[in-house]
Design a protein around this motif. Structure first.
Motif, PDB file in Angstrom:
ATOM      1  N   LEU A   1     -10.792   8.991  -3.680  1.00  0.00           N
ATOM      2  CA  LEU A   1      -9.521   8.638  -4.319  1.00  0.00           C
ATOM      3  C   LEU A   1      -9.265   7.159  -4.088  1.00  0.00           C
ATOM      4  N   ASN A   2      -8.363   6.578  -4.902  1.00  0.00           N
ATOM      5  CA  ASN A   2      -8.147   5.132  -4.734  1.00  0.00           C
ATOM      6  C   ASN A   2      -6.751   4.729  -4.284  1.00  0.00           C
ATOM      7  N   ASN A   3      -5.825   5.683  -4.107  1.00  0.00           N
ATOM      8  CA  ASN A   3      -4.553   5.313  -3.484  1.00  0.00           C
ATOM      9  C   ASN A   3      -3.813   6.549  -2.960  1.00  0.00           C
ATOM     10  N   ARG A   4      -2.703   6.297  -2.274  1.00  0.00           N
ATOM     11  CA  ARG A   4      -1.948   7.365  -1.609  1.00  0.00           C
ATOM     12  C   ARG A   4      -1.344   8.344  -2.606  1.00  0.00           C
ATOM     13  N   VAL A   5      -0.982   7.844  -3.782  1.00  0.00           N
ATOM     14  CA  VAL A   5      -0.390   8.737  -4.786  1.00  0.00           C
ATOM     15  C   VAL A   5      -1.380   9.833  -5.165  1.00  0.00           C
TER      16      VAL A   5
ATOM     17  N   GLY B   1       0.781  -1.236   0.000  1.00  0.00           N
ATOM     18  CA  GLY B   1       0.000   0.000   0.000  1.00  0.00           C
ATOM     19  C   GLY B   1       0.807   1.277   0.000  1.00  0.00           C
ATOM     20  N   ASP B   2       2.148   1.163  -0.149  1.00  0.00           N
ATOM     21  CA  ASP B   2       2.998   2.364  -0.194  1.00  0.00           C
ATOM     22  C   ASP B   2       3.341   2.701  -1.641  1.00  0.00           C
ATOM     23  N   PRO B   3       3.197   3.962  -2.036  1.00  0.00           N
ATOM     24  CA  PRO B   3       3.544   4.337  -3.408  1.00  0.00           C
ATOM     25  C   PRO B   3       5.047   4.324  -3.628  1.00  0.00           C
ATOM     26  N   VAL B   4       5.451   4.189  -4.874  1.00  0.00           N
ATOM     27  CA  VAL B   4       6.867   4.210  -5.238  1.00  0.00           C
ATOM     28  C   VAL B   4       7.096   5.410  -6.143  1.00  0.00           C
ATOM     29  N   LEU B   5       7.608   6.481  -5.556  1.00  0.00           N
ATOM     30  CA  LEU B   5       7.901   7.692  -6.330  1.00  0.00           C
ATOM     31  C   LEU B   5       9.364   8.045  -6.138  1.00  0.00           C
ATOM     32  N   SER B   6      10.123   8.047  -7.215  1.00  0.00           N
ATOM     33  CA  SER B   6      11.531   8.395  -7.104  1.00  0.00           C
ATOM     34  C   SER B   6      11.667   9.897  -6.843  1.00  0.00           C
TER      35      SER B   6
ATOM     36  N   VAL C   1      -1.079  15.859   4.013  1.00  0.00           N
ATOM     37  CA  VAL C   1       0.160  16.572   3.705  1.00  0.00           C
ATOM     38  C   VAL C   1       1.364  15.650   3.903  1.00  0.00           C
ATOM     39  N   ALA C   2       1.350  14.870   4.980  1.00  0.00           N
ATOM     40  CA  ALA C   2       2.450  13.933   5.245  1.00  0.00           C
ATOM     41  C   ALA C   2       2.552  12.883   4.143  1.00  0.00           C
ATOM     42  N   VAL C   3       1.403  12.404   3.673  1.00  0.00           N
ATOM     43  CA  VAL C   3       1.397  11.462   2.539  1.00  0.00           C
ATOM     44  C   VAL C   3       1.997  12.150   1.311  1.00  0.00           C
ATOM     45  N   GLY C   4       1.643  13.409   1.097  1.00  0.00           N
ATOM     46  CA  GLY C   4       2.187  14.178  -0.017  1.00  0.00           C
ATOM     47  C   GLY C   4       3.693  14.342   0.054  1.00  0.00           C
ATOM     48  N   ARG C   5       4.226  14.337   1.267  1.00  0.00           N
ATOM     49  CA  ARG C   5       5.678  14.439   1.452  1.00  0.00           C
ATOM     50  C   ARG C   5       6.373  13.101   1.264  1.00  0.00           C
ATOM     51  N   GLY C   6       5.573  12.048   1.035  1.00  0.00           N
ATOM     52  CA  GLY C   6       6.155  10.738   0.785  1.00  0.00           C
ATOM     53  C   GLY C   6       6.481   9.938   2.031  1.00  0.00           C
TER      54      GLY C   6
ATOM     55  N   THR D   1       9.134  13.103  -7.803  1.00  0.00           N
ATOM     56  CA  THR D   1       8.676  14.052  -6.788  1.00  0.00           C
ATOM     57  C   THR D   1       9.015  15.488  -7.191  1.00  0.00           C
ATOM     58  N   ARG D   2      10.218  15.695  -7.719  1.00  0.00           N
ATOM     59  CA  ARG D   2      10.606  17.051  -8.168  1.00  0.00           C
ATOM     60  C   ARG D   2       9.698  17.508  -9.302  1.00  0.00           C
ATOM     61  N   GLN D   3       9.360  16.593 -10.207  1.00  0.00           N
ATOM     62  CA  GLN D   3       8.469  16.948 -11.313  1.00  0.00           C
ATOM     63  C   GLN D   3       7.096  17.348 -10.788  1.00  0.00           C
TER      64      GLN D   3
END
Length: 225
Positions: free
Chosen positions: A201-205, A123-128, A166-171, A132-134
Motif C-alpha cells: 500500500l502507499n499511504n495510511r488511508v 503523512g497523516d490522512p485527512v478524513l472528515s 486497526v488504530a490507523v483505521g480508527r483515524g 469516515t461514516r461512509q
C-alpha cells in the motif's frame, strides 16, 4: 524547516485566486503552481515538484479522480487532497483507493484547509467524520469476496502490526497510537512502514480501507471499543 510545496488545481479561476490568497499567507507553505484542469497536472508536477496537490474533483477535460490515479502511479508521487462541494460514496472510495490522502469540502474554514495541507505533508490522512461514516457503511455492505481477500491480506501481518493497522483505521495519529499501545512514536512509524510494505500500500488511508474491508473495525465495535 523547508516549506511545504503546494500545487493548486481547480477549473474556476476565482476559486484558485481565493485558495492562493487564503493559503499563500500561511507560514511554511509555498504555492509552486496552479492548473485549471487535471490534464495539466502531470507536467506541472514534473516541473514544480510539489509535496501536496490540492485538487478539485470536477473539471471539464480530466477530472480530479483520474488525475489522482495517474499521479499516484508515479514514483515519488506527491500527496493529493481532493477539493469538493459534496461527498459521494463511489467517488470517495475510488479516490481513496487510488491513493488520495483525503478530502476537504470547499466551504471548509481557511485555517482547516491550511491544517489539512500540513497534516497530509506530514503523512497523516485527512478524513472528515462524514467520510469516515461512509466508509463504515461501505464496509458493512462489503461483498463477501472483497472481505475474504482483505482478510487474506491482513493475515500477512503479525499481531502488533494488526493492532497498529486497526488504530490507523480508527483515524488515530502516531502519537495517539503510541499512547494507546504503549510504544514510542518511532516504533509506531516503523510498524506503519512495515504494514505498508507487507500489504503493498502507499499511504495510511489505504491501510484504513483494507481494515474496513476486512471487517476489523466492526469487530472492534462489537467488542465494545
Amino acid at each position: 524547516m523547508t516549506a511545504i510545496r503546494l500545487l493548486l488545481v481547480d477549473d474556476d479561476p476565482l476559486v484558485r485566486a481565493g485558495l492562493s490568497l487564503m493559503i499563500g499567507g500561511a507560514d511554511g507553505i509555498e504555492i509552486v503552481g496552479e492548473a485549471a484542469d487535471g490534464s495539466d497536472v502531470e507536467a506541472l508536477v514534473e516541473r514544480s515538484r510539489p509535496d501536496v496537490v490540492l485538487m478539485d474533483i470536477r473539471m471539464p477535460s480530466m477530472d480530479g479522480l483520474t488525475a489522482t490515479e495517474r499521479l499516484r502511479a508515479r514514483p515519488d508521487a506527491p500527496q493529493v487532497v481532493l477539493l469538493t462541494t459534496f461527498h459521494a460514496d463511489d467517488q470517495v472510495l475510488r479516490a481513496l483507493r487510488a491513493g488520495a490522502a483525503g478530502f476537504v469540502l470547499k466551504d471548509t474554514p481557511p485555517a482547516e484547509i491550511v491544517d489539512a495541507v500540513r497534516r497530509v505533508a506530514a503523512g497523516d490522512p485527512v478524513l472528515s467524520p462524514t467520510v469516515t461514516r461512509q466508509l463504515m457503511r461501505h464496509a458493512a455492505g462489503a461483498a463477501d469476496t472483497r472481505r475474504t481477500r482483505a482478510r487474506e491480506r491482513i493475515a500477512a501481518l503479525n499481531d502488533r502490526e494488526r493492532e497498529v493497522a486497526v488504530a490507523v483505521g480508527r483515524g488515530l495519529s502516531n502519537a495517539e497510537i503510541a499512547a494507546e499501545l504503549y510504544m514510542s512514536v518511532a516504533t509506531v512509524k516503523t510498524h506503519v512502514s512495515r504494514v505498508l510494505a507487507k500489504l503493498d500500500l502507499n499511504n495510511r488511508v489505504q491501510i484504513a480501507l483494507l481494515a474496513y474491508d476486512a471487517g476489523l473495525l466492526e469487530e472492534l465495535e462489537e467488542d465494545g471499543h
